[in-house]
Design a protein around this motif. Structure first.
Motif, short mmCIF file in Angstrom:
data_model
loop_
_atom_site.label_atom_id
_atom_site.label_comp_id
_atom_site.label_asym_id
_atom_site.label_seq_id
_atom_site.Cartn_x
_atom_site.Cartn_y
_atom_site.Cartn_z
N GLU A 409 -2.73 4.48 -2.86
CA GLU A 409 -2.00 3.91 -3.98
C GLU A 409 -0.65 3.36 -3.53
O GLU A 409 -0.17 2.36 -4.07
N VAL A 410 -0.04 4.01 -2.55
CA VAL A 410 1.23 3.50 -2.03
C VAL A 410 0.99 2.23 -1.22
O VAL A 410 1.69 1.23 -1.37
N GLU A 411 -0.02 2.25 -0.38
CA GLU A 411 -0.31 1.07 0.44
C GLU A 411 -0.62 -0.15 -0.44
O GLU A 411 -0.26 -1.29 -0.10
N SER A 412 -1.27 0.07 -1.57
CA SER A 412 -1.66 -1.05 -2.43
C SER A 412 -0.46 -1.74 -3.07
O SER A 412 -0.59 -2.82 -3.67
N LEU A 413 0.74 -1.15 -2.92
CA LEU A 413 1.95 -1.80 -3.42
C LEU A 413 2.24 -3.09 -2.66
O LEU A 413 3.03 -3.92 -3.14
#
Length: 453
Positions: A409-413
Motif C-alpha cells: 500500500e505504501v509502494e502504490s503511492l
C-alpha cells in the motif's frame, strides 16, 4: 594458570579488560588491550536479549550455528596474543550453542599452532523446553506462554560455573546466557580469592563488572555530545580496563594513548546505566547496593570508585523468553521540496484509509515522518519546515501475506498518492518479542565441560 598465580602473588592489582560491549562491536580495541593493557583477563560481553533468541533460530536452521558471528574473527585477532601473555579469555559468545563455539575456538587455536590450551564450555542456561511446557507466566503480560510461540528461553546464570572453570585452569571460558556483570565477577573472585558469599565483596566485583560491561560506553563513546561533552579521537576509541586490589580498590582506566576518555562523568553515567534501583541492583550473584558509591579522579583517564555493598543473592533466576509475535510489514517513501511534510502526511492518511477499506486490520500500526516525529511522536517540537521528509508506515499483523499487503500500500503511492513521492522501499519480517519469567535457582542445572588443544 601458573602465569595468573604468579601475578596474584606479586601483590599487583588484578587487571581485567572488556573487549566488546555487544555482538557486532569493534575488534581493534580488544587487540590493543591484549598488546598494551598488561591484562590478566579479557572479557567479551556480546549477548543482548534478542541476540540469543536470534541465535536459537540460527541453531534451529543449522546445528553448527547459533554462536556469535564474530567469534572466529575475534579469536583470530586475540587468541595467540592472550595465550602468549597469559591472558585468560571469558566470553558469552557461545550464545545458543557454546559447544559449537568451542569447536570454532579449537580450530582457530590449531591453525595458529597453539598447544596446552584449555577451553571450558558452560551450558545449562537453555531452559526452552521447561518454560514452553511448564506453568510459567510472562511477567510483562501476566499470562502463560503459548508453547507453540516460544522460540527460546535462557536463564541468566551467574559467576559460579565460570569460577569453577577458572579454578580448573581454563584459558578460554565460553558461555551462553550469563548475566553481564557476572562475566567479570567470576575472574575477580577467582584471582583475588574472594568468596562467592562474601556479599559486600561480590557487590564490589559487580560494580567493577557493571562499569566495564558496555566497553566503549565508559570510555566516552556513548557519552559524546559535540560542544557539550567533547571526547577526543572517537575514531580509535579505547576500551576500558579496571585495576582491582585484594583490599577492594577499583580504578577504571584505558590504555595510554588510545582515543576516548575516562573521567568521573563517563563513569557516573555508566554507573546509572540500566540500574532501576541503585540500592538493589539484582544479579544472579548478589543484590548489589550502589547507593553509597563514590567516584573520584585518580589521574589522567583514571577514576577510582568505591562504596559498593551487597546482600545475599536471589533464589529466583530471570529468564529471557523469545516468542513469535506476528509479522511486521513496512513501507517507506520520500517527499522533497516545498510542502514535503504536508504531502507526506496526506500519503499517511491515504494508507490509513486504504487499510480501513481493504484491510488488513493491524494489531499495531505506526505512521512516522522521519526527521519530524519518528522518535517522539505527538510530543515532537518541529522547528522550521523540513525540505525533505520520509514517510514510514509499519504495521504488525498476524500473517506474512497481510504484512506484504501493508507494505505494498505504501509502494502504490508512487502513482496513487501525492505528487513527487520517490525512493519507495518495502520490507516484511517476523516479529520476535522478548518477554521474561522467573525460575527457581534449583531448577537450573549448569555444567562445565573441558577440552585441551
Amino acid at each position: 594458570m601458573r602465569h595468573r598465580q604468579s601475578r596474584r602473588l606479586s601483590g599487583r592489582p588484578l587487571r581485567i579488560g572488556c573487549g566488546a560491549g555487544y555482538s557486532n562491536d569493534r575488534v581493534e580495541p580488544a587487540v590493543e588491550l591484549v598488546e598494551r593493557g598488561d591484562l590478566d583477563y579479557l572479557v567479551f560481553e556480546c549477548l543482548a536479549e534478542r541476540t540469543i533468541a536470534l541465535a536459537q533460530q540460527a541453531k534451529a536452521r543449522d546445528p553448527q550455528a547459533g554462536f556469535d558471528p564474530l567469534l572466529r574473527q575475534r579469536m583470530e585477532a586475540v587468541l595467540a596474543g592472550c595465550h602468549g601473555r597469559g591472558v585468560t579469555l571469558v566470553t558469552n559468545m557461545g550464545a545458543a550453542n557454546p559447544q559449537a563455539a568451542a569447536g570454532c575456538v579449537r580450530d582457530v587455536a590449531r591453525r595458529a599452532g597453539l598447544t596446552d590450551l584449555t577451553i571450558a564450555v558452560v551450558t545449562g542456561d537453555d531452559v526452552t523446553a521447561m518454560v514452553a511446557n511448564g506453568p510459567y507466566r510472562s511477567i510483562e503480560l501476566d499470562e502463560p506462554f503459548d508453547p507453540g510461540s516460544v522460540v527460546s528461553a535462557n536463564a541468566y546464570l551467574g559467576a559460579d560455573p565460570i569460577v569453577e572453570a577458572l579454578h580448573r585452569g581454563a584459558d578460554v571460558v565460553i558461555t551462553g546466557r550469563v548475566a553481564d556483570p557476572s562475566l567479570f565477577v567470576a575472574p575477580i573472585l577467582t584471582a583475588l580469592g574472594w568468596a562467592g558469599d562474601d556479599w559486600p565483596r561480590v557487590g564490589l566485583a559487580t560494580l567493577a563488572g557493571h562499569l566495564l560491561e558496555c566497553a566503549g560506553q565508559v570510555t566516552g563513546g556513548y557519552f559524546a555530545d559535540p560542544g557539550v561533552k567533547d571526547v577526543p579521537h572517537l575514531e580509535r576509541l579505547g576500551f576500558p580496563l579496571a585495576e582491582i586490589t585484594a583490599e577492594g580498590g577499583i580504578v577504571v582506566t584505558k590504555v595510554s594513548g588510545s582515543g576516548g576518555l575516562v573521567n568521573t562523568a563517563t563513569c557516573t553515567e555508566q554507573l546509572l546505566y540500566e540500574v532501576h534501583d541503585p540500592a538493589a541492583y539484582v544479579t544472579p550473584d548478589v543484590v548489589a547496593d550502589f547507593s553509597g558509591v563514590t567516584v573520584e579522579a585518580d589521574g589522567v583517564d583514571r577514576v577510582r570508585v568505591s562504596g559498593a555493598d551487597g546482600r545475599p543473592r536471589p533464589e529466583m533466576l530471570k529468564v529471557s523468553v523469545g516468542q513469535h509475535d506476528g509479522w511486521i510489514g513496512e513501507g517507506q517513501i520520500s517527499y522533497g521540496g516545498p510542502g514535503a511534510v504536508a504531502r507526506a502526511r496526506l500519503a499517511a492518511e491515504i494508507v490509513a484509509g486504504r487499510l480501513a477499506l481493504v484491510g488488513p486490520v493491524p494489531i499495531d500500526v505506526r505512521y512516522d515522518l522521519i526527521g519530524v516525529d519518528a522518535l517522539h511522536g505527538g510530543v515532537s517540537r518541529p522547528v522550521g519546515e523540513p525540505y525533505e521528509v520520509r514517510l514510514r508506515v509499519a504495521a504488525r499483523v498476524s500473517t506474512e501475506a497481510e504484512a506484504w499487503r501493508v507494505a505494498r500500500e505504501v509502494e502504490s503511492l508512487y502513482t496513487n498518492g501525492p505528487f513527487g513521492g520517490g525512493g519507495a522501499s518495502t520490507t516484511v519480517k517476523p516479529v520476535l518479542a522478548m518477554r521474561s519469567t522467573l525460575l527457581p535457582r534449583s531448577a537450573v542445572a549448569w555444567r562445565v565441560d573441558y577440552e585441551t588443544v
